[in-house]
Design an enzyme around this catalytic site. Structure first.
Site, PDB file in Angstrom:
ATOM      1  N   ASP A 144       0.838  -1.195   0.000  1.00  0.00           N
ATOM      2  CA  ASP A 144       0.000   0.000   0.000  1.00  0.00           C
ATOM      3  C   ASP A 144       0.869   1.240   0.000  1.00  0.00           C
ATOM      4  OD1 ASP A 144       0.052   1.225   3.047  1.00  0.00           O
ATOM      5  OD2 ASP A 144       0.353  -0.945   3.008  1.00  0.00           O
ATOM      6  N   SER A 145       0.390   2.298  -0.673  1.00  0.00           N
ATOM      7  CA  SER A 145       1.049   3.595  -0.710  1.00  0.00           C
ATOM      8  C   SER A 145       2.501   3.435  -1.175  1.00  0.00           C
ATOM      9  CB  SER A 145       0.948   4.265   0.667  1.00  0.00           C
ATOM     10  OG  SER A 145       1.231   5.636   0.581  1.00  0.00           O
ATOM     11  N   ALA A 146       3.496   3.791  -0.340  1.00  0.00           N
ATOM     12  CA  ALA A 146       4.890   3.600  -0.735  1.00  0.00           C
ATOM     13  C   ALA A 146       5.188   2.130  -1.012  1.00  0.00           C
ATOM     14  CB  ALA A 146       5.816   4.129   0.351  1.00  0.00           C
ATOM     15  N   ILE A 161      -2.029  -1.066  -3.769  1.00  0.00           N
ATOM     16  CA  ILE A 161      -3.142  -0.505  -3.025  1.00  0.00           C
ATOM     17  C   ILE A 161      -2.859   0.976  -2.753  1.00  0.00           C
ATOM     18  CG2 ILE A 161      -4.564  -0.717  -0.954  1.00  0.00           C
ATOM     19  CD1 ILE A 161      -3.346  -3.574  -0.653  1.00  0.00           C
TER      20      ILE A 161
END
Length: 320
Positions: free
Chosen positions: A161-163, A191
């Site tokens: 997710d994200s990074a 994600i």
């Protein structure tokens, strides 16, 4: 207040960074214990991967697994703009536990070094080292019995997710991935992924904590990544959220990959009315449970199928 105490980056309630290089973290500092006899039906243990750099991981398997059972293997990379987060903190421990219980998979959740103490490309180097360690179990002769005994290396996935979504893309772009795992990975899931904004802005300033020289890198901008068309997997799932400040980055990644000539299956899944990584902070809400179920389905479904777009009732469109 001296100039060295000037705040240069602030992402509350997660962290605050100062001009003198100090950083105050407020997220990911707690540690949920690993447990072989957890009441939630999922067992976990911590492993050291590279002691010199501190690269490590938490491994999860269903507690009900039998001795000979092989499960899809997911390598997971946490988010936190490369600055905060840990697979050992309660937020990520609980999320991965829920995913394992729902999907009946084995997970290696990777801990990589964080910026600004460890700058570019430390997160990628650590993640690549972790993948090498995971792949060393491919012939059942690695150091970790859970992977030797229960990981199906014919069904390997990566997600983040994200990074962590950014890391997944960059790990998939590595030329050596074919040598590590042999056949193509079964799929990847990004994600709410973190990539560069076309127009710059405050979000890109966070990247400078990781890479002070700026944004001219394929690591952060998939549009200039010549490796995009050769991702070594068969399927890609991109998850976005309607109210996420990074929503358009996820859509941009999906559209860029679709136009790159990559030959695999692509899918985009949008959650309406929610913000960035909402599922981590409100894990029991209906939409978070639906997202976990979507991920579980992706990890277990037959990977043969037509190219498709999946969306919720409001659908998706690029807002740029």
């Amino acid at each position: 207040m001296g100039s060295t105490s000037e705040i240069v980056h602030e992402f509350l309630p997660h962290f605050r960074a100062y001009k003198d290089g100090r950083i105050e973290r407020y997220f990911g500092l707690d540690k949920s214990p690993a447990s072989i006899t957890s009441p939630n039906g999922v067992s976990s243990k911590d492993v050291a991967i590279i002691s010199e750099t501190g690269v490590s991981a938490r491994i999860f398997i269903p507690s009900t697994i039998n001795q000979a059972q092989k499960l899809p293997l997911l390598v997971y990379f946490h988010g936190g703009v490369f600055v905060v987060g840990s697979p050992f903190c309660s937020t990520y421990h609980n999320f991965v536990t829920s995913l394992v219980a729902t999907a009946n998979v084995a997970v290696v959740s990777v801990d990589y070094r964080l910026a600004p103490e460890h700058s570019f490309p430390a997160p990628y180097e650590d993640s690549w080292a972790a993948l090498n360690w995971v792949a060393s179990h491919r012939n059942g002769q690695g150091r970790e019995a859970w992977l030797n005994d229960h990981a199906d290396f014919g069904r390997v996935f990566m997600a983040g997710d994200s990074a962590g979504g950014n890391i997944v893309h960059n790990m998939m772009s590595q030329a050596g991935l074919k040598d590590l795992f042999g056949e193509k990975l079964s799929g990847i899931c990004l994600i709410h992924p973190y990539f560069a904004r076309k127009d710059g802005g405050v979000l890109d300033e966070f990247w400078r904590l990781v890479c002070p020289s700026g944004l001219d890198y394929s690591w952060i901008n998939p549009a200039v990544d010549s490796r995009l068309s050769s991702l070594w997997c068969t399927r890609v799932l991109v998850c976005v959220a309607e109210e996420d400040h990074l929503r358009d980055r996820g859509v941009f990644y999906y559209e860029t990959l679709k136009n790159s000539g990559w030959a695999g299956e692509m899918e985009i899944f949008e959650t309406e009315g929610e913000k960035h990584v909402f599922h981590l902070f409100n894990p029991n809400c209906e939409r978070a449970l639906a997202l976990v179920q979507k991920l579980a389905s992706f990890l277990n479904e037959d990977h043969k199928g037509a190219l498709r777009d999946e969306k919720t009732s409001k659908g998706f469109e690029s807002k740029e």
